[in-house]
Design a protein around this motif. Structure first.
Motif, PDB file in Angstrom:
ATOM      1  N   ALA A 121       0.923  -1.154   0.406  1.00 17.48           N
ATOM      2  CA  ALA A 121      -0.319   0.063   0.188  1.00 17.48           C
ATOM      3  C   ALA A 121       0.693   1.303   0.147  1.00 17.48           C
ATOM      4  CB  ALA A 121      -0.698  -0.206   1.436  1.00 17.48           C
ATOM      5  N   VAL A 122       0.443   1.969  -0.244  1.00 13.76           N
ATOM      6  CA  VAL A 122       2.101   3.445  -1.022  1.00 13.76           C
ATOM      7  C   VAL A 122      -0.077   4.870  -0.791  1.00 13.76           C
ATOM      8  CG1 VAL A 122       1.673   3.679  -3.580  1.00 13.76           C
ATOM      9  CG2 VAL A 122       2.940   4.722  -2.392  1.00 13.76           C
ATOM     10  N   LEU A 123       0.775   5.673  -0.588  1.00 16.57           N
ATOM     11  CA  LEU A 123      -0.432   6.946   0.032  1.00 16.57           C
ATOM     12  C   LEU A 123       0.213   7.655  -1.105  1.00 16.57           C
ATOM     13  CD1 LEU A 123       1.337   8.633   3.716  1.00 16.57           C
ATOM     14  CD2 LEU A 123      -0.893   7.205   2.536  1.00 16.57           C
ATOM     15  N   ALA A 124      -1.532   8.120  -1.891  1.00 22.23           N
ATOM     16  CA  ALA A 124      -1.560   8.322  -3.328  1.00 22.23           C
ATOM     17  C   ALA A 124      -1.193   9.404  -3.998  1.00 22.23           C
ATOM     18  CB  ALA A 124      -3.263   8.406  -3.593  1.00 22.23           C
ATOM     19  N   ASP A 125      -0.383  10.101  -3.089  1.00 22.37           N
ATOM     20  CA  ASP A 125       0.759  11.541  -3.289  1.00 22.37           C
ATOM     21  C   ASP A 125       2.264  11.458  -3.557  1.00 22.37           C
ATOM     22  OD1 ASP A 125       0.759  11.474  -0.527  1.00 22.37           O
ATOM     23  OD2 ASP A 125       0.110  13.284  -0.317  1.00 22.37           O
ATOM     24  N   GLN A 126       2.720   9.271  -2.916  1.00 20.30           N
ATOM     25  CA  GLN A 126       3.644   9.921  -3.181  1.00 20.30           C
ATOM     26  C   GLN A 126       3.760   9.436  -4.568  1.00 20.30           C
ATOM     27  OE1 GLN A 126       5.438  10.168  -0.402  1.00 20.30           O
ATOM     28  NE2 GLN A 126       3.796  10.984   0.417  1.00 20.30           N
ATOM     29  N   ASP A 127       4.149  10.052  -5.377  1.00 27.71           N
ATOM     30  CA  ASP A 127       4.203  10.161  -6.897  1.00 27.71           C
ATOM     31  C   ASP A 127       5.886   9.354  -7.075  1.00 27.71           C
ATOM     32  OD1 ASP A 127       2.113  11.450  -7.505  1.00 27.71           O
ATOM     33  OD2 ASP A 127       3.150  13.148  -7.588  1.00 27.71           O
ATOM     34  N   HIS A 128       6.717  10.140  -6.516  1.00 27.15           N
ATOM     35  CA  HIS A 128       7.448   9.355  -6.859  1.00 27.15           C
ATOM     36  C   HIS A 128       7.771   7.664  -5.972  1.00 27.15           C
ATOM     37  CE1 HIS A 128       8.174  10.646  -2.559  1.00 27.15           C
ATOM     38  NE2 HIS A 128       8.704   9.726  -1.694  1.00 27.15           N
ATOM     39  N   ALA A 129       7.460   7.173  -4.785  1.00 29.80           N
ATOM     40  CA  ALA A 129       7.593   6.530  -4.704  1.00 29.80           C
ATOM     41  C   ALA A 129       6.462   4.864  -5.598  1.00 29.80           C
ATOM     42  CB  ALA A 129       6.714   6.404  -3.646  1.00 29.80           C
ATOM     43  N   ILE A 130       5.623   5.504  -6.112  1.00 31.07           N
ATOM     44  CA  ILE A 130       4.578   4.931  -6.846  1.00 31.07           C
ATOM     45  C   ILE A 130       5.624   5.030  -8.405  1.00 31.07           C
ATOM     46  CG2 ILE A 130       2.651   4.994  -8.624  1.00 31.07           C
ATOM     47  CD1 ILE A 130       1.287   6.691  -6.107  1.00 31.07           C
ATOM     48  N   ARG A 131       6.166   5.599  -8.428  1.00 29.33           N
ATOM     49  CA  ARG A 131       6.403   5.106  -9.761  1.00 29.33           C
ATOM     50  C   ARG A 131       7.697   4.493 -10.022  1.00 29.33           C
ATOM     51  NH1 ARG A 131       6.692  10.762 -10.108  1.00 29.33           N
ATOM     52  NH2 ARG A 131       8.500  11.339  -9.297  1.00 29.33           N
ATOM     53  N   LEU A 132       8.470   4.656  -8.610  1.00 30.61           N
ATOM     54  CA  LEU A 132       9.396   3.343  -8.023  1.00 30.61           C
ATOM     55  C   LEU A 132       8.841   2.042  -7.957  1.00 30.61           C
ATOM     56  CD1 LEU A 132      12.154   2.416  -7.287  1.00 30.61           C
ATOM     57  CD2 LEU A 132      11.430   2.624  -4.755  1.00 30.61           C
ATOM     58  N   ILE A 148      -6.111   7.105   5.829  1.00 30.52           N
ATOM     59  CA  ILE A 148      -5.429   7.246   6.956  1.00 30.52           C
ATOM     60  C   ILE A 148      -5.586   8.685   7.255  1.00 30.52           C
ATOM     61  CG2 ILE A 148      -3.309   5.939   6.608  1.00 30.52           C
ATOM     62  CD1 ILE A 148      -1.338   7.365   6.189  1.00 30.52           C
ATOM     63  N   PHE A 149      -5.401   8.818   8.569  1.00 30.50           N
ATOM     64  CA  PHE A 149      -5.720  10.803   8.385  1.00 30.50           C
ATOM     65  C   PHE A 149      -4.189  10.854   9.344  1.00 30.50           C
ATOM     66  CE2 PHE A 149      -6.326  13.821  12.154  1.00 30.50           C
ATOM     67  CZ  PHE A 149      -7.409  14.321  11.566  1.00 30.50           C
ATOM     68  N   ARG A 150      -3.155  12.451   8.501  1.00 30.53           N
ATOM     69  CA  ARG A 150      -2.352  12.323   9.175  1.00 30.53           C
ATOM     70  C   ARG A 150      -2.221  14.095   8.551  1.00 30.53           C
ATOM     71  NH1 ARG A 150       0.468  11.640   2.566  1.00 30.53           N
ATOM     72  NH2 ARG A 150      -0.690  12.977   1.930  1.00 30.53           N
ATOM     73  N   GLY A 151      -1.174  14.632   9.062  1.00 29.96           N
ATOM     74  CA  GLY A 151      -0.629  16.004   9.379  1.00 29.96           C
ATOM     75  C   GLY A 151      -2.277  16.697   9.560  1.00 29.96           C
ATOM     76  N   GLY A 152      -3.696  16.374   9.866  1.00 30.83           N
ATOM     77  CA  GLY A 152      -5.147  16.757  10.236  1.00 30.83           C
ATOM     78  C   GLY A 152      -5.951  17.068   9.101  1.00 30.83           C
ATOM     79  N   ALA A 153      -5.540  16.133   8.651  1.00 31.91           N
ATOM     80  CA  ALA A 153      -6.917  15.480   7.163  1.00 31.91           C
ATOM     81  C   ALA A 153      -6.655  14.485   6.779  1.00 31.91           C
ATOM     82  CB  ALA A 153      -5.972  16.594   5.836  1.00 31.91           C
ATOM     83  N   TYR A 154      -7.493  13.811   5.674  1.00 29.66           N
ATOM     84  CA  TYR A 154      -7.661  12.162   5.502  1.00 29.66           C
ATOM     85  C   TYR A 154      -6.843  12.290   3.782  1.00 29.66           C
ATOM     86  CZ  TYR A 154     -10.793  11.008   9.760  1.00 29.66           C
ATOM     87  OH  TYR A 154     -11.345  11.346  10.118  1.00 29.66           O
ATOM     88  N   ALA A 155      -6.434  10.790   3.599  1.00 29.34           N
ATOM     89  CA  ALA A 155      -5.253  10.698   2.703  1.00 29.34           C
ATOM     90  C   ALA A 155      -5.765   9.738   1.972  1.00 29.34           C
ATOM     91  CB  ALA A 155      -3.421  10.915   2.699  1.00 29.34           C
ATOM     92  N   ASP A 156      -5.761   9.460   0.727  1.00 25.49           N
ATOM     93  CA  ASP A 156      -6.155   7.980   0.457  1.00 25.49           C
ATOM     94  C   ASP A 156      -5.052   7.281  -0.150  1.00 25.49           C
ATOM     95  OD1 ASP A 156      -8.623   9.914  -0.406  1.00 25.49           O
ATOM     96  OD2 ASP A 156      -8.021  10.239  -2.392  1.00 25.49           O
ATOM     97  N   SER A 157      -5.371   6.198  -0.505  1.00 23.77           N
ATOM     98  CA  SER A 157      -4.094   5.377  -0.752  1.00 23.77           C
ATOM     99  C   SER A 157      -4.492   4.359  -1.562  1.00 23.77           C
ATOM    100  CB  SER A 157      -3.297   3.973   0.520  1.00 23.77           C
ATOM    101  OG  SER A 157      -4.960   3.536   0.835  1.00 23.77           O
ATOM    102  N   LEU A 158      -3.371   3.896  -2.082  1.00 23.04           N
ATOM    103  CA  LEU A 158      -3.295   2.968  -3.354  1.00 23.04           C
ATOM    104  C   LEU A 158      -3.339   1.359  -3.413  1.00 23.04           C
ATOM    105  CD1 LEU A 158      -1.486   5.250  -5.882  1.00 23.04           C
ATOM    106  CD2 LEU A 158      -4.399   4.754  -5.751  1.00 23.04           C
ATOM    107  N   ALA A 159      -3.494   0.556  -3.763  1.00 20.38           N
ATOM    108  CA  ALA A 159      -3.463  -0.832  -3.561  1.00 20.38           C
ATOM    109  C   ALA A 159      -2.295  -0.883  -4.793  1.00 20.38           C
ATOM    110  CB  ALA A 159      -4.262  -1.904  -3.390  1.00 20.38           C
ATOM    111  N   MET A 160      -1.409  -1.930  -4.697  1.00 20.24           N
ATOM    112  CA  MET A 160      -0.321  -2.352  -5.554  1.00 20.24           C
ATOM    113  C   MET A 160      -0.016  -3.658  -5.401  1.00 20.24           C
ATOM    114  SD  MET A 160       1.610   1.213  -6.347  1.00 20.24           S
ATOM    115  CE  MET A 160       1.915   0.810  -8.390  1.00 20.24           C
ATOM    116  N   ALA A 161       0.510  -4.307  -6.672  1.00 19.27           N
ATOM    117  CA  ALA A 161       0.511  -5.907  -6.372  1.00 19.27           C
ATOM    118  C   ALA A 161       1.956  -5.961  -8.115  1.00 19.27           C
ATOM    119  CB  ALA A 161      -0.361  -6.709  -6.116  1.00 19.27           C
TER     120      ALA A 161
END
Length: 164
Positions: A121-132, A148-161
């Protein structure tokens, strides 16, 4: 910037303070599902011989510069594993450490554990990690809205395999 030398190995009990410090860094806490203020006891399972998780450290000198953790499945999931963590120290980003750790984890999965599926699983805004991950054959399988809740806001994540 010139690349720093680093080596990969399994964690030892004396690495626990460095692992806790790594897991508590601001960039790692914001870019992962981790939480700040980790203690050596919080990460002790990574160096425990009885752990099912396979942890690999990246060390640059005495600094714990990265961590990857692969956990094999159980029961009807014996063919699968999950990359639970792929962390690179805030000060060591862009040095090839994440690529080396992911390569080592996938070699372990493919050549030693016989896994045919590796998920993460990776946070959807982590473009560099997704490209890796995509460069290693991972594909997005789904999106978890407000995961997930981080920095006072909710964030989406992606399931990758990656299927082999």
């Amino acid at each position: 910037a010139p690349r720093v030398p680093f080596s990969l190995r399994a964690p030892h009990a004396d690495d626990l303070p460095g692992l806790a410090a790594l897991c508590s860094l601001p960039g790692i806490c914001f870019g992962t599902t981790g939480r700040p203020f980790m203690t050596p006891q919080d990460v002790a399972h990574l160096a425990a011989p009885e752990s099912r998780a396979h942890a690999i450290l990246a060390l640059s000198g005495e600094v714990v510069a990265g961590l990857a953790v692969l956990t094999p499945g159980r029961g009807r999931h014996l063919h699968a594993g999950t990359v639970e963590s792929l962390l690179v120290h805030d000060a060591y980003q862009g040095q090839g450490i994440g690529r080396a750790l992911l390569s080592a984890v996938l070699e372990l999965a493919d050549c030693w554990l016989g896994l045919s599926r590796v998920a993460l699983a990776v946070l959807a805004d982590q473009d560099h990690a997704i490209r890796l991950y995509e460069s290693f054959g991972f594909e997005v399988e789904g999106r978890f809205a407000a995961d997930i809740f981080r920095g006072g806001a909710y964030a989406d994540s992606l399931a990758m395999a990656r299927l082999r």
